[in-house]
Design an enzyme around this catalytic site. Structure first.
Site, PDB file in Angstrom:
ATOM      1  N   GLN A 109       0.805  -1.216   0.000  1.00  0.00           N
ATOM      2  CA  GLN A 109       0.000   0.000   0.000  1.00  0.00           C
ATOM      3  C   GLN A 109       0.842   1.271   0.000  1.00  0.00           C
ATOM      4  OE1 GLN A 109      -2.549  -0.479   3.444  1.00  0.00           O
ATOM      5  NE2 GLN A 109      -3.316  -2.451   2.717  1.00  0.00           N
ATOM      6  N   HIS A 172      -0.989  -0.179   5.691  1.00  0.00           N
ATOM      7  CA  HIS A 172      -1.651   0.907   6.431  1.00  0.00           C
ATOM      8  C   HIS A 172      -0.780   2.153   6.557  1.00  0.00           C
ATOM      9  CE1 HIS A 172      -4.468  -2.196   8.623  1.00  0.00           C
ATOM     10  NE2 HIS A 172      -4.464  -2.323   7.304  1.00  0.00           N
ATOM     11  N   GLU A 265     -15.309   3.489   9.119  1.00  0.00           N
ATOM     12  CA  GLU A 265     -15.901   4.586   9.876  1.00  0.00           C
ATOM     13  C   GLU A 265     -15.824   5.921   9.146  1.00  0.00           C
ATOM     14  OE1 GLU A 265     -14.555   2.913  14.305  1.00  0.00           O
ATOM     15  OE2 GLU A 265     -13.795   4.838  13.575  1.00  0.00           O
ATOM     16  N   TYR A 275     -10.123   7.898  19.110  1.00  0.00           N
ATOM     17  CA  TYR A 275     -11.188   7.311  18.293  1.00  0.00           C
ATOM     18  C   TYR A 275     -11.273   5.781  18.405  1.00  0.00           C
ATOM     19  CZ  TYR A 275     -12.268  11.897  16.699  1.00  0.00           C
ATOM     20  OH  TYR A 275     -12.674  13.217  16.691  1.00  0.00           O
ATOM     21  N   TYR A 286     -10.092 -10.629  10.231  1.00  0.00           N
ATOM     22  CA  TYR A 286     -10.418 -11.213   8.935  1.00  0.00           C
ATOM     23  C   TYR A 286     -10.802 -12.687   9.039  1.00  0.00           C
ATOM     24  CZ  TYR A 286      -8.695  -6.880   6.952  1.00  0.00           C
ATOM     25  OH  TYR A 286      -8.516  -5.554   6.643  1.00  0.00           O
TER      26      TYR A 286
END
Length: 392
Positions: A109, A172, A265, A275, A286
């Site tokens: 990513q 991430h 979210e 949060y 998963y």
């Protein structure tokens, strides 16, 4: 590789990239101005979505996992490709890779990510880029920097910040950039696939960070006076926040992030707030294993969550005039969900949700309202596209 060139630029495409009325003319881009396998397409035969009342125009294709698009004052666009290239789209065509882009770690990513322009771009023509960069101890982290835009690319590019969020595997990174109305710059950093780091304020992983435009830390950041915490942190407890947008009325920062198996979210961001990830989540591992409860005292609840996951990416409040009925709605690109979500809120209460483009199979990476009031999308693929949604 074949160099694909446009045979004809139509007035509709010129209206996009120049944002003014032009007559159709036969013109080919200068030799070498369109890179290998990149195509600028005519928009004379767009797809039509009868059910939703818009047409889908493909403005460019052959992009290598495009991640972000930004609109320049002269009507051209900048497009980042995750492998590490930045291109300009203008009436002359899609450029070859621009010079001056930093070296990136294009793994999983990670790579070249978001683009943001300085709020006073006319006087300070800085282009900000976020990207994955190598760590001395191995692996990579998320960084951002800026350079001055010229005809040939970026000059004097300077890395302004590299997060203390090193990890291997390229997971991430997040990397979304956003300027607010007061000129502060936000950078999202994912938890790097290591959940507990998002609860550690001595770590940049799993946070939203806030800076001055020069990369310095504002004195009113919530942890600026705390020697045990990272002074750049604005909020924490985030998993992989790939969407940031300013509310068109309040100017507040809204954020959206990937959950695991469910639990994506949308959040209203406030300074210093936790949060919750991974202490609370509406998702599961998963493999289906339990992670934690959905609620806990002292931890912020999302305004909206998706279960099952849609894998949200780019996010924008629509503010144009082309679709008056959409004004104020949030548009979120879905990667795994392969659609464009249109969500309406009344204040902070969700009113409705509509799925658009669900029949296309597009993994939608970025969503932007253009200066012409149309909605622009990037699709995440080895043969990625720049799309525009326009009235019929």
């Amino acid at each position: 590789m074949i160099i694909a060139q446009a045979a004809r630029w139509t007035s509709a495409l010129l209206a996009l990239v120049a944002l003014n009325a032009c007559s159709a003319e036969d013109a080919r881009p200068p030799a070498g101005s369109i890179g290998a396998s990149l195509t600028v397409l005519e928009t004379s035969a767009p797809q039509t979505s009868q059910a939703h009342g818009f047409v889908i125009e493909t403005l460019a294709e052959g992009l290598d996992h495009p991640w972000s698009v930004a609109f320049l004052p002269d009507g051209a666009l900048l497009i980042s490709e995750r492998a590490g290239t930045l291109r300009r789209l203008s009436p002359a065509g899609l450029s070859a890779p621009l010079a001056g882009v930093p070296e990136v770690v294009a793994e999983n990513q990670g790579g070249l990510l978001d683009i943001a322009l300085h709020p006073d771009f006319a006087e300070q023509p800085f282009v900000y880029l976020s990207y994955a960069t190598a760590c001395a101890e191995g692996g990579a982290t998320t960084a951002f920097g800026r350079g001055r835009l010229t005809d040939n690319g970026l000059v004097d590019f300077t890395e302004l910040f590299a997060a203390d969020a090193c990890a291997r595997g390229g997971r991430h990174h997040a990397g979304r950039l956003l300027f607010d109305r007061d000129g502060f710059l936000y950078l999202s950093v994912g938890d790097r696939g290591q959940d507990p780091r998002a609860q550690d304020t001595s770590d940049h992983a799993g946070t939203l960070l806030r800076f001055h435009a020069d990369g310095s830390v504002p004195a009113d950041n919530p942890f600026a006076g705390d020697d045990s915490a990272r002074h750049e942190i604005w909020s924490y407890g985030h998993r992989n926040p790939q969407g940031l947008a300013l509310h068109p009325d309040t100017g507040a920062v809204w954020e959206q992030e990937h959950g695991p198996k469910g639990g994506d979210e949308i959040n209203l961001i406030r300074p210093g707030i936790n949060y919750g990830w991974p202490l609370i989540t509406y998702g599961r591992e998963y493999n289906g294993d339990y992670i934690g409860p959905a609620e806990q005292d002292g931890l912020e609840q999302p305004l909206k969550h998706w279960t099952p996951s849609i894998a949200p990416s780019g996010m924008a409040f629509y503010q144009g005039d082309a679709f008056p009925e959409w004004r104020g709605d949030i548009f979120v690109g879905a990667l795994a969900g392969t659609h464009l979500a249109r969500v309406r809120f009344d204040g902070t209460e969700e009113v409705s949700e509509e799925k658009l483009l669900a029949d296309t199979g597009y993994r939608i990476r970025d969503v932007r309202t253009g200066p012409d009031g149309r909605l622009y999308l990037l699709t995440d693929a080895p043969d990625g596209k720049l799309l525009r949604l326009s009235p019929p």
